[in-house]
Write a protein that holds these residues in place. Structure first.
Motif, mmCIF file in Angstrom:
data_model
loop_
_atom_site.group_PDB
_atom_site.id
_atom_site.type_symbol
_atom_site.label_atom_id
_atom_site.label_comp_id
_atom_site.label_asym_id
_atom_site.label_seq_id
_atom_site.Cartn_x
_atom_site.Cartn_y
_atom_site.Cartn_z
ATOM 1 N N SER A 362 29.254 47.934 57.175
ATOM 2 C CA SER A 362 29.809 48.324 58.475
ATOM 3 C C SER A 362 31.055 47.506 58.800
ATOM 4 O O SER A 362 32.058 48.040 59.308
ATOM 5 N N ARG A 363 31.034 46.208 58.486
ATOM 6 C CA ARG A 363 32.184 45.348 58.770
ATOM 7 C C ARG A 363 33.415 45.804 58.007
ATOM 8 O O ARG A 363 34.515 45.920 58.573
ATOM 9 N N LEU A 364 33.233 46.111 56.719
ATOM 10 C CA LEU A 364 34.389 46.471 55.902
ATOM 11 C C LEU A 364 34.879 47.884 56.193
ATOM 12 O O LEU A 364 36.088 48.144 56.176
ATOM 13 N N VAL A 365 33.964 48.815 56.465
ATOM 14 C CA VAL A 365 34.385 50.166 56.845
ATOM 15 C C VAL A 365 35.158 50.103 58.155
ATOM 16 O O VAL A 365 36.212 50.747 58.317
ATOM 17 N N GLY A 366 34.661 49.311 59.111
ATOM 18 C CA GLY A 366 35.376 49.143 60.377
ATOM 19 C C GLY A 366 36.740 48.535 60.175
ATOM 20 O O GLY A 366 37.725 48.966 60.798
ATOM 21 N N TRP A 367 36.836 47.542 59.274
ATOM 22 C CA TRP A 367 38.134 46.924 58.993
ATOM 23 C C TRP A 367 39.101 47.947 58.417
ATOM 24 O O TRP A 367 40.291 47.947 58.743
ATOM 25 N N SER A 368 38.610 48.855 57.554
ATOM 26 C CA SER A 368 39.505 49.825 56.917
ATOM 27 C C SER A 368 40.096 50.803 57.919
ATOM 28 O O SER A 368 41.120 51.429 57.655
ATOM 29 N N ASN A 377 42.277 37.155 59.075
ATOM 30 C CA ASN A 377 43.166 36.772 60.162
ATOM 31 C C ASN A 377 43.284 37.903 61.168
ATOM 32 O O ASN A 377 44.049 38.839 60.963
ATOM 33 N N PRO A 378 42.528 37.867 62.280
ATOM 34 C CA PRO A 378 42.542 38.969 63.243
ATOM 35 C C PRO A 378 43.919 39.228 63.829
ATOM 36 O O PRO A 378 44.209 40.306 64.316
ATOM 37 N N GLY A 379 44.834 38.248 63.779
ATOM 38 C CA GLY A 379 46.156 38.437 64.354
ATOM 39 C C GLY A 379 47.151 39.058 63.403
ATOM 40 O O GLY A 379 48.264 39.379 63.783
ATOM 41 N N ALA A 380 46.762 39.233 62.157
ATOM 42 C CA ALA A 380 47.695 39.767 61.161
ATOM 43 C C ALA A 380 47.587 41.280 61.067
ATOM 44 O O ALA A 380 46.555 41.862 61.357
ATOM 45 N N ARG A 381 48.686 41.913 60.608
ATOM 46 C CA ARG A 381 48.678 43.360 60.430
ATOM 47 C C ARG A 381 47.839 43.736 59.221
ATOM 48 O O ARG A 381 47.856 43.063 58.214
ATOM 49 N N CYS A 382 47.095 44.841 59.324
ATOM 50 C CA CYS A 382 46.275 45.325 58.204
ATOM 51 C C CYS A 382 47.173 46.034 57.193
ATOM 52 O O CYS A 382 47.746 47.076 57.487
ATOM 53 N N LYS A 383 47.317 45.446 56.000
ATOM 54 C CA LYS A 383 48.232 45.984 55.000
ATOM 55 C C LYS A 383 47.539 46.992 54.098
ATOM 56 O O LYS A 383 46.349 46.880 53.847
ATOM 57 N N SER A 410 32.166 39.984 44.563
ATOM 58 C CA SER A 410 31.481 40.236 45.830
ATOM 59 C C SER A 410 31.715 41.667 46.284
ATOM 60 O O SER A 410 32.558 42.387 45.736
ATOM 61 N N TYR A 411 30.977 42.060 47.328
ATOM 62 C CA TYR A 411 31.185 43.404 47.869
ATOM 63 C C TYR A 411 32.579 43.528 48.477
ATOM 64 O O TYR A 411 33.194 44.592 48.413
ATOM 65 N N GLN A 412 33.089 42.458 49.054
ATOM 66 C CA GLN A 412 34.441 42.508 49.628
ATOM 67 C C GLN A 412 35.470 42.828 48.543
ATOM 68 O O GLN A 412 36.363 43.661 48.743
ATOM 69 N N ALA A 413 35.343 42.171 47.389
ATOM 70 C CA ALA A 413 36.271 42.454 46.285
ATOM 71 C C ALA A 413 36.085 43.881 45.787
ATOM 72 O O ALA A 413 37.060 44.591 45.497
ATOM 73 N N LEU A 414 34.832 44.314 45.675
ATOM 74 C CA LEU A 414 34.549 45.680 45.225
ATOM 75 C C LEU A 414 35.135 46.706 46.200
ATOM 76 O O LEU A 414 35.735 47.700 45.784
ATOM 77 N N PHE A 415 34.982 46.452 47.484
ATOM 78 C CA PHE A 415 35.482 47.378 48.507
ATOM 79 C C PHE A 415 36.993 47.556 48.390
ATOM 80 O O PHE A 415 37.526 48.622 48.689
ATOM 81 N N HIS A 416 37.688 46.506 47.945
ATOM 82 C CA HIS A 416 39.149 46.565 47.853
ATOM 83 C C HIS A 416 39.657 47.227 46.575
ATOM 84 O O HIS A 416 40.867 47.374 46.410
ATOM 85 N N LEU A 417 38.773 47.612 45.667
ATOM 86 C CA LEU A 417 39.237 48.390 44.517
ATOM 87 C C LEU A 417 39.788 49.717 45.021
ATOM 88 O O LEU A 417 39.225 50.336 45.927
ATOM 89 N N LEU A 418 40.875 50.174 44.432
ATOM 90 C CA LEU A 418 41.567 51.350 44.963
ATOM 91 C C LEU A 418 40.748 52.624 44.773
ATOM 92 O O LEU A 418 40.344 52.937 43.649
ATOM 93 N N PRO A 419 40.510 53.407 45.859
ATOM 94 C CA PRO A 419 39.822 54.690 45.718
ATOM 95 C C PRO A 419 40.773 55.840 45.369
ATOM 96 O O PRO A 419 40.320 56.924 45.013
ATOM 97 N N HIS A 420 42.089 55.612 45.501
ATOM 98 C CA HIS A 420 43.095 56.648 45.197
ATOM 99 C C HIS A 420 42.766 57.953 45.937
ATOM 100 O O HIS A 420 42.808 59.046 45.353
ATOM 101 N N THR A 421 42.482 57.830 47.218
ATOM 102 C CA THR A 421 42.054 58.985 48.019
ATOM 103 C C THR A 421 43.061 60.127 47.960
ATOM 104 O O THR A 421 42.677 61.302 47.864
ATOM 105 N N GLU A 422 44.344 59.800 47.984
ATOM 106 C CA GLU A 422 45.372 60.855 48.018
ATOM 107 C C GLU A 422 45.604 61.479 46.639
ATOM 108 O O GLU A 422 46.105 62.600 46.548
#
Length: 797
Positions: A362-368, A377-383, A410-422
C-alpha cells in the motif's frame, strides 16, 4: 506456462475486439490505477467471462480426491510387485497428496512408501516415512512389519543400539500375540536381523562419509557496502541510456564470484501435464516438476510432504510446508486451479504481494500515485524511474535504493523495476488486467481478503474459509493489491529470471549421465535484475535451490560493465533472430556482438556453421531466397531451401526414434539408426553443423551403454570439436561435454587421458559454477580414485 491458458487468452482477445473504439483507447492509455478500475467494471458486466474461467479451472483440479488416491495406490502396488521401486515411490507420493487429512489410509501410504525407500537404499528417508506412518496412527496389527523395516534401516546405518532396542520391542509385541502362526514370516526375518546385528557388533564397519544434502560452503569475499549480496568489486551506476547497471570497480578474473542473491519470490513451473476433459476420470502417472521439486525451496524431492489442503503443493520437509503455509500458501491453497489456469506470472505476482505484506504494498502503490514526494524525502519531487538522479546524489538518488543509498534485495527495489506500461501492447495489458482482477475477485469471494491484508490472527490460519462478501465490487484494499499485481505481471516480461537446473536425461542409472538444463521456476531477483544484457556476456549465472550466483566468465577490467545474457546468445542465434527475441524487453541490443554483425554485413559464424552443404561437392549452399546455390563456382548445383529444411526435420525425427530405441534397451538397433542418420546428415549439412555434433554425442551415449568405451570416446571427441567451434573452448557447453568424456575415459580405464580431461573439465566448470557443485565433486572423486592406482598401472596407461 507464464501466461494464462490459451482458452482464456482467446476469450480476452475476443472481448477486446468487441469493445468500442473509445473504450479501447481509454484502456490502452490507462495508468495501472485506472486499468484496474476499468477491468473491475468490465468483469462486473461480463459474467459469462467469469463463468468461463471457472469451467477452465476444472481442467486443472488441485483438490484432494480419495478416488484418485485409491487408483494411484493400485498402480503403486503393481509397480512395487514388479520390482519397479522408483516408479512405486512416485506413485505412493501421489497417493499421499490425494488422501484427505485424518484418513486412516494416510499412515498406510507412508508405510508403503517406506518399503520402496528401503529397497532403493534411502535408509534415513525410510525412517522419516516410518515416523510419519506411526504419527498418523498406523494400525497396531501391522506395526511389526514396519518395526522390522525400521530395524533393518538402523542396522544399515550402523546404529546398532537403536536397532537392538527396536528388535526387543518387536519380540515383545510378537510374544504378546498368542496366534504365533500369523508371525512366522516375521519371526524368520527377526531371526535373520538378530544374526546380522551380532555380526555387525563383532566386526563393526567403518563409518560412512556423509554424501548429499550437505550445505555448500560460501566462497570468501568482501561484501559491497552499497549493493546487498554483491562483491566489493562492483559499483552501481545510472545513466539515461542504460538505466541502472553494474560496472567493475577493480579488475575481475574468470571464476570470481560477483553476486549471491536469494530470490525475493519464486514459483515452481508445473511442467507438462495432461488436462482432464469434462467427465474424464483418469489420472496422470507421469512425474512433472510439481512432483519432483519442493514447492518452496526447490530442493529435489525423494519422499514429499503433501499440503494438508490441496493435492498440488508438495514439500521436502514439514518445516518447509509450515513456512510456506504461514507466508503465502494459506492464501493460495484453495486457489490452486485458478493459479494454474492464469499462469505462472499471475502466481508470482500474487505471491510477491503476500510476501511483501499489505502495508508495504500500500505504501509503495500510494507513492507511485504521488507527484510531489518520494520514498525517502517527502519534500522532493517524485521522479520517473527512467530519469537520471541529481548530480552528486550518489547511489541515494538511484531508484530502488533506500535512504542510506543502499540497493537491497527488497520489495522496494523490486517495485522499482520498470513495468514498461506504455510499451506493452494494449491487448496484452488488457489480458493481464482481466486476469489480475479475476484473481482478486476470487480472493474476495473465497473470504481470503483478511489473509491478503495481513489481518488474520495465527489462530485463524488453519480455519476453513467461507464467502464473506457477496458484492461484485472489489474493496479499495483489494484494488490496491490488484494494481500492485498488475505492475508485477508487466514487470515479469522484462525482469523474470528463469531458475534452471541440470536434469538427467533417461533413467540416470548408466555409467555416463547425460544432463540438460531445464526451467524449474520463475523468480524475481531485484539485484540480479541490475545486470544489462549482452549477446556475448562476461558472466555466468548458476542456481542452487532459490539462490543465484553470478561469476565472471572472462576477465573484466576495471570500469567495464558487467553483463548477463537474457537468452539470445551470439553462439546460438543469428543477429536478426536475437534482435527479434529481445524485442520483448523493449530495447534494441547494441552490444559489441550485434554491432559487429550489423555493421560488417557479413554472415554470422552461426549462419555459416549451421548451413546446408552441396550434396555433390560439399561446398556451402548460399542464397537468401527459396532457391539455394552452391558457393563453388565450378559446381552449378541448386536446391530448394524448403526441401532441405524438410530433410532436416525428417532427420531430427529419425534421431528421436533412435533415442527411443535406446530407452527400451534396443542399443544395437539405436546404433544402426544413428549411423544411418550420421551418413544422411553428411550429405546435406555442413560438417560443423550443431546437429552433426548431436549425432556424435548420441552415438557416444549408446556405445557407452553397451560398454564400448573407446568407440564412445571417439564419437564424443568429435562432438566436443563441434561444440568448441560454436561455443568456444572455455564455454559451459564445452565443460559439460568434457565432463561426459571424463566419465567415459574413467569407465574405460584410460587413466592418463582421463586425468587430463578431468583437469580441463574441472577448470572450465569451476569458472561457471564454482568449486562446490556436484559435477566438480564427482570429477574430484574420479581423480582421487585414479590417482590411488598403483604406479605401474598408471605408467602403462
Amino acid at each position: 506456462m507464464a501466461l494464462p491458458v490459451a482458452e482464456w487468452q482467446g476469450r480476452t482477445a475476443r472481448l477486446w475486439a468487441a469493445l468500442g473504439p473509445a473504450l479501447r483507447e481509454r484502456l490502452a492509455a490507462a495508468s495501472l490505477h485506472d486499468a484496474v478500475r476499468l477491468g473491475c467494471d468490465l468483469l462486473r458486466t461480463e459474467e459469462e467471462e467469469e463463468a468461463a474461467l471457472v469451467r477452465l479451472c476444472h481442467q486443472a483440479p488441485t483438490d484432494k480426491k480419495p478416488e484418485a488416491a485409491s487408483w494411484y495406490r493400485e498402480q503403486g502396488n503393481r509397480e512395487f510387485k514388479r520390482g519397479h521401486y522408483q516408479a512405486a515411490l512416485r506413485l505412493y507420493s501421489k497417493v499421499a497428496s490425494h488422501e484427505p487429512p485424518g484418513s486412516p489410509e494416510v499412515s498406510v501410504c507412508f508405510a508403503n512408501r517406506s518399503a520402496a525407500l528401503l529397497h532403493l537404499g534411502h535408509f534415513e528417508v525410510c525412517l522419516e516415512d516410518i515416523a510419519r506412518a506411526e504419527s498418523h496412527g498406523y494400525p497396531d496389527r501391522l506395526l511389526p512389519k514396519v518395526l522390522l523395516r525400521k530395524a533393518e534401516c538402523l542396522l544399515c546405518l550402523g546404529r546398532l543400539q537403536d536397532a537392538q532396542d527396536i528388535l526387543g520391542v518387536l519380540e515383545s509385541k510378537i510374544a504378546l500375540d498368542r496366534v504365533m502362526t500369523t508371525h512366522l514370516t516375521r519371526l524368520k526375518k527377526l531371526s535373520q536381523l538378530k544374526v546380522k546385528l551380532c555380526e555387525k557388533e563383532r566386526c563393526p564397519e567403518p563409518a560412512r562419509e556423509a554424501r548429499g544434502g550437505t550445505q555448500e560452503k560460501s566462497e570468501m569475499w568482501e561484501e559491497n557496502n552499497s549493493i546487498s549480496g554483491a562483491s566489493s568489486s562492483l559499483s552501481l551506476r545510472f545513466d539515461a541510456e542504460r538505466g541502472r547497471h553494474l560496472v567493475a570497480s577493480q579488475d575481475i578474473v574468470p571464476g570470481q564470484s560477483l553476486l549471491e542473491e536469494e530470490a525475493f519470490v519464486s514459483v515452481l513451473c508445473p511442467g507438462e501435464s495432461l488436462p482432464l476433459q469434462d467427465g474424464e476420470a483418469a489420472w496422470d502417472t507421469r512425474a512433472t516438476n510439481a512432483d519432483l521439486y519442493c514447492h518452496r525451496c526447490l530442493r529435489q524431492l525423494l519422499a514429499s510432504v503433501p499440503c494438508q489442503g490441496c493435492s498440488y503443493a508438495k514439500y521436502c520437509s514439514q518445516d518447509c510446508a509450515d513456512v510456506a503455509w504461514q507466508q503465502y500458501h494459506r492464501t493460495e491453497c484453495s486457489l490452486g486451479a485458478l493459479l494454474l489456469t492464469l499462469g505462472v506470472f499471475c502466481h508470482v505476482a500474487l505471491r510477491t504481494v503476500l510476501l511483501a505484506g499489505f502495508a508495504e504494498v500500500s505504501r509503495l502503490v500510494g507513492w507511485s500515485h504521488g507527484g510531489d514526494k518520494d520514498l525517502q524525502n517527502p519534500g522532493a519531487r517524485c521522479k520517473p524511474l527512467s530519469e537520471a538522479p541529481d548530480a552528486g546524489a550518489g547511489t541515494r538518488g538511484i531508484p530502488g535504493c533506500d535512504g542510506s543509498g543502499r540497493y537491497q534485495s527488497s520489495y522496494q527495489a523490486l517495485f522499482h523495476l520498470l513495468p514498461h506500461t506504455e510499451q506493452h501492447s494494449p491487448e496484452h495489458k488488457f489480458l493481464c488486467t482481466l486476469s489480475v482482477v479475476a484473481l482478486c475477485k476470487q480472493l474476495q469471494a473465497a473470504g481470503l481478503e483478511a489473509a491478503v491484508l495481513n489481518q488474520e490472527s495465527p489462530q485463524e490460519w488453519s480455519e476453513p474459509k467461507t464467502c464473506e462478501k457477496t458484492s461484485d465490487e472489489l474493496s479499495p484494499e483489494l484494488k490496491t493489491v490488484a494494481e500492485a499485481m498488475l505492475r508485477h505481471v508487466l514487470q515479469l516480461q522484462c525482469n523474470a529470471q528463469a531458475i534452471t537446473v541440470m536434469q538427467e536425461l533417461g533413467p540416470g542409472d548408466g555409467a555416463v549421465v547425460n544432463k540438460k538444463p531445464v526451467r524449474l521456476a520463475t523468480a524475481f531477483f531485484p539485484v540480479l535484475s541490475l545486470l544489462n544484457h549482452s549477446c556475448c556476456p562476461n558472466t555466468s549465472v548458476s542456481f542452487s535451490g532459490t539462490a543465484a550466483t553470478v561469476r565472471a566468465s572472462q576477465p573484466i577490467p576495471s570500469g567495464q560493465e558487467v553483463l548477463h545474457c537474457y537468452g539470445p546468445h551470439r553462439c546460438r542465434m543469428r543477429v536478426a533472430e536475437r534482435q527479434q527475441l529481445l524485442s520483448q524487453y523493449f530495447f534494441e541490443c547494441r552490444c559489441q556482438a550485434c554491432l559487429e554483425e550489423l555493421e560488417s554485413g557479413v554472415k554470422s559464424v552461426v549462419s555459416i556453421r549451421n548451413s546446408f552443404c552441396c550434396p555433390k561437392c560439399r561446398a556451402q549452399m548460399q542464397g537468401e531466397e527459396d532457391t539455394l546455390c552452391c558457393s563453388n563456382e565450378a559446381c552449378a548445383t541448386s536446391a530448394s531451401r524448403e526441401n532441405l529444411s524438410c530433410r532436416l526435420q525428417d532427420l531430427q525425427q529419425q534421431i528421436k526414434k533412435a533415442l527411443g530405441l535406446l530407452r527400451v534397451g534396443k542399443a544395437d538397433q539405436a546404433i544402426k539408426m544413428l549411423l544411418k542418420c550420421q551418413m544422411d546428415a553428411g550429405n546435406f549439412l555442413s560438417p560443423e553443423h550443431l546437429l552433426m555434433g548431436e549425432v556424435e554425442d548420441h552415438l557416444a551415449q549408446v556405445y557407452a551403454t553397451v560398454g564400448k568405451w573407446q568407440e564412445a570416446a571417439r564419437h564424443l571427441k568429435r562432438s566436443i570439436e563441434i561444440v568448441e567451434m560454436h561455443h568456444g573452448p572455455s564455454s559451459v557447453e564445452t565443460g559439460h561435454e568434457l565432463f561426459k568424456l571424463a566419465q567415459i575415459l574413467f569407465n574405460g580405464f584410460a587413466v592418463s587421458e582421463a586425468l587430463s580431461t578431468i583437469q580441463r573439465a574441472e577448470g572450465i566448470l569451476s569458472v561457471h559454477f564454482g568449486p562446490q557443485t556436484a559435477q566438480i565433486q564427482e570429477l574430484q572423486e574420479m581423480k582421487a580414485c585414479l590417482s590411488e592406482l598403483p604406479r605401474n598401472i598408471l605408467q602403462r596407461t
